[in-house]
Enzyme design. Sequence first.
Site, mmCIF file in Angstrom:
data_model
loop_
_atom_site.group_PDB
_atom_site.id
_atom_site.type_symbol
_atom_site.label_atom_id
_atom_site.label_comp_id
_atom_site.label_asym_id
_atom_site.label_seq_id
_atom_site.Cartn_x
_atom_site.Cartn_y
_atom_site.Cartn_z
ATOM 1 N N ALA A 240 11.145 35.922 -32.272
ATOM 2 C CA ALA A 240 12.243 35.186 -32.154
ATOM 3 C C ALA A 240 13.022 35.145 -33.347
ATOM 4 C CB ALA A 240 12.014 33.704 -32.119
ATOM 5 N N GLY A 243 15.224 39.035 -36.656
ATOM 6 C CA GLY A 243 16.772 39.670 -36.719
ATOM 7 C C GLY A 243 16.707 40.674 -35.955
ATOM 8 N N LYS A 244 15.405 41.180 -34.560
ATOM 9 C CA LYS A 244 16.021 42.312 -33.499
ATOM 10 C C LYS A 244 17.657 42.544 -32.800
ATOM 11 C CE LYS A 244 14.127 39.558 -30.034
ATOM 12 N NZ LYS A 244 14.197 37.952 -31.008
ATOM 13 N N SER A 245 18.221 41.838 -32.486
ATOM 14 C CA SER A 245 19.780 41.701 -32.193
ATOM 15 C C SER A 245 20.280 42.276 -33.491
ATOM 16 C CB SER A 245 19.656 40.120 -31.788
ATOM 17 O OG SER A 245 19.078 39.933 -30.848
ATOM 18 N N ALA A 262 24.579 42.049 -21.803
ATOM 19 C CA ALA A 262 23.681 40.443 -22.094
ATOM 20 C C ALA A 262 23.195 40.215 -20.633
ATOM 21 C CB ALA A 262 24.881 39.203 -22.206
ATOM 22 N N HIS A 280 26.239 35.159 -30.409
ATOM 23 C CA HIS A 280 26.052 36.238 -30.157
ATOM 24 C C HIS A 280 27.372 37.497 -30.090
ATOM 25 C CE1 HIS A 280 21.990 37.736 -29.727
ATOM 26 N NE2 HIS A 280 21.899 36.422 -30.284
ATOM 27 N N ARG A 283 29.751 37.884 -33.753
ATOM 28 C CA ARG A 283 29.296 38.867 -34.445
ATOM 29 C C ARG A 283 29.053 40.621 -33.607
ATOM 30 N NH1 ARG A 283 23.545 37.744 -34.710
ATOM 31 N NH2 ARG A 283 22.612 39.281 -33.239
ATOM 32 N N ASP A 310 20.471 43.820 -24.333
ATOM 33 C CA ASP A 310 19.803 42.368 -24.858
ATOM 34 C C ASP A 310 19.711 40.797 -24.094
ATOM 35 O OD1 ASP A 310 19.041 40.704 -26.932
ATOM 36 O OD2 ASP A 310 20.794 40.502 -28.197
#
Length: 410
Positions: A240, A243-245, A262, A280, A283, A310
């Site tokens: 969590a 920074g993976k997304s 999604a 999200h 961004r 994701d």
Amino acid sequence: MDVTLLGTGGPAGFPRADCPCAACARALGAEARAATSVLVDGVLLLDLTPGAALSAARAGHSLHRVQQVLLTHPHDGPAMAAPPELPAPVRVPDGRELTLLSGHRVRAVALDSPGTGYAVTGPDGGRLLYLPPGGTPAGLGEPDHTFDLCLLDLTGRPEALARLRAAGAVTWATGIVAVHLEHTVPPGAELHRRVTAAGARAVPDGTTLHAGEAARAPRELPETAEAPEVPRRTLVLGGARSGKSAEAERRLATFPEVVYVATGGGRPGDPEWAERVSAHRERRPAHWTTTETCELAPLLAAEGPPLLIDCLALWLTDAMDRAGAWDEEAWRSGAPQRELAGRVAGLAGALRRTRRTVVAVSNETGSGVVPATASGRRFRDELGRLNAAVAAECEHVLLTVAGTAVVLRR
């Protein structure tokens, strides 16, 4: 047309003399870069920077043959004095074209920010596009040709490359080199990994390239003997807020079209979840499209632009719902286990057969406290199995920790 990069750093160079940051402290050897300046066939200098003559000498060139010096972006402070052997530097008005005695033709390209880009055509027909720091072409229409070589601020404005690809001015055969490199990206392996994901490369100061030949494949690391292809299937793992997304989105930022898949869907009555989804969406680049679904196999089987999925943990939640895997008694019967295993195998098979570029995001699990419930432990175990099955089908696997991506497979 020979293009020599006298410098490849930001306007203040890299490392910055007055900066104590970790990136500047690590910019040593080939990762130290003078401010970006480009010498074309020894006769055209794009951007006059401090020490340009010395940089040229280190690269085995002289500036005595330079016929024209062009500036691309506003410089802070007083105007820089040109060495006596150089013509006075100028900026060409947007849309105007000039021709040098050497036969080089230069067209000024309008940008969406202060500054000017230059499209250079050599006597041999080679075509170069050079953009200043933070510059993206404005009002791109149908290009009259495709560039052989493109030098741009890839780490600062990755959407510039996406626009150029969408317009057809840059193709996958174009040699793309990241310049104006700053301390916003750590030097070394991390820099080369990021530009490789965009189908580009970063080269040391003094490198000479040729506009007109097919560019060499991008390098993952400077010392790699065999330059790898841009990975088609990538799995990004992380905990969590690791920074993976953001890492997954960064890997596709230079593509002209992306479908964001999604798998979470909506959660009525949960304002905190709605805020997460909104963050999200804001961004993502405006030219991306979004689809909310857990039916991944049809998307993977279809032709189309890259997919960013994701995330797989939410896909697994849906798959376990459908299989009835949360019920303890049903789970012990074995039927939900078989159905869930079939769904995971189907997803892995679809990923194996897909022709699309895919970046999938998933949670790395099992490194912390053991879940207190049987269903929690079951989800943890099944997510570990899912991640392993998906990773087996991917050329590239990353683990993000504290905003830093660690390469597990490349």
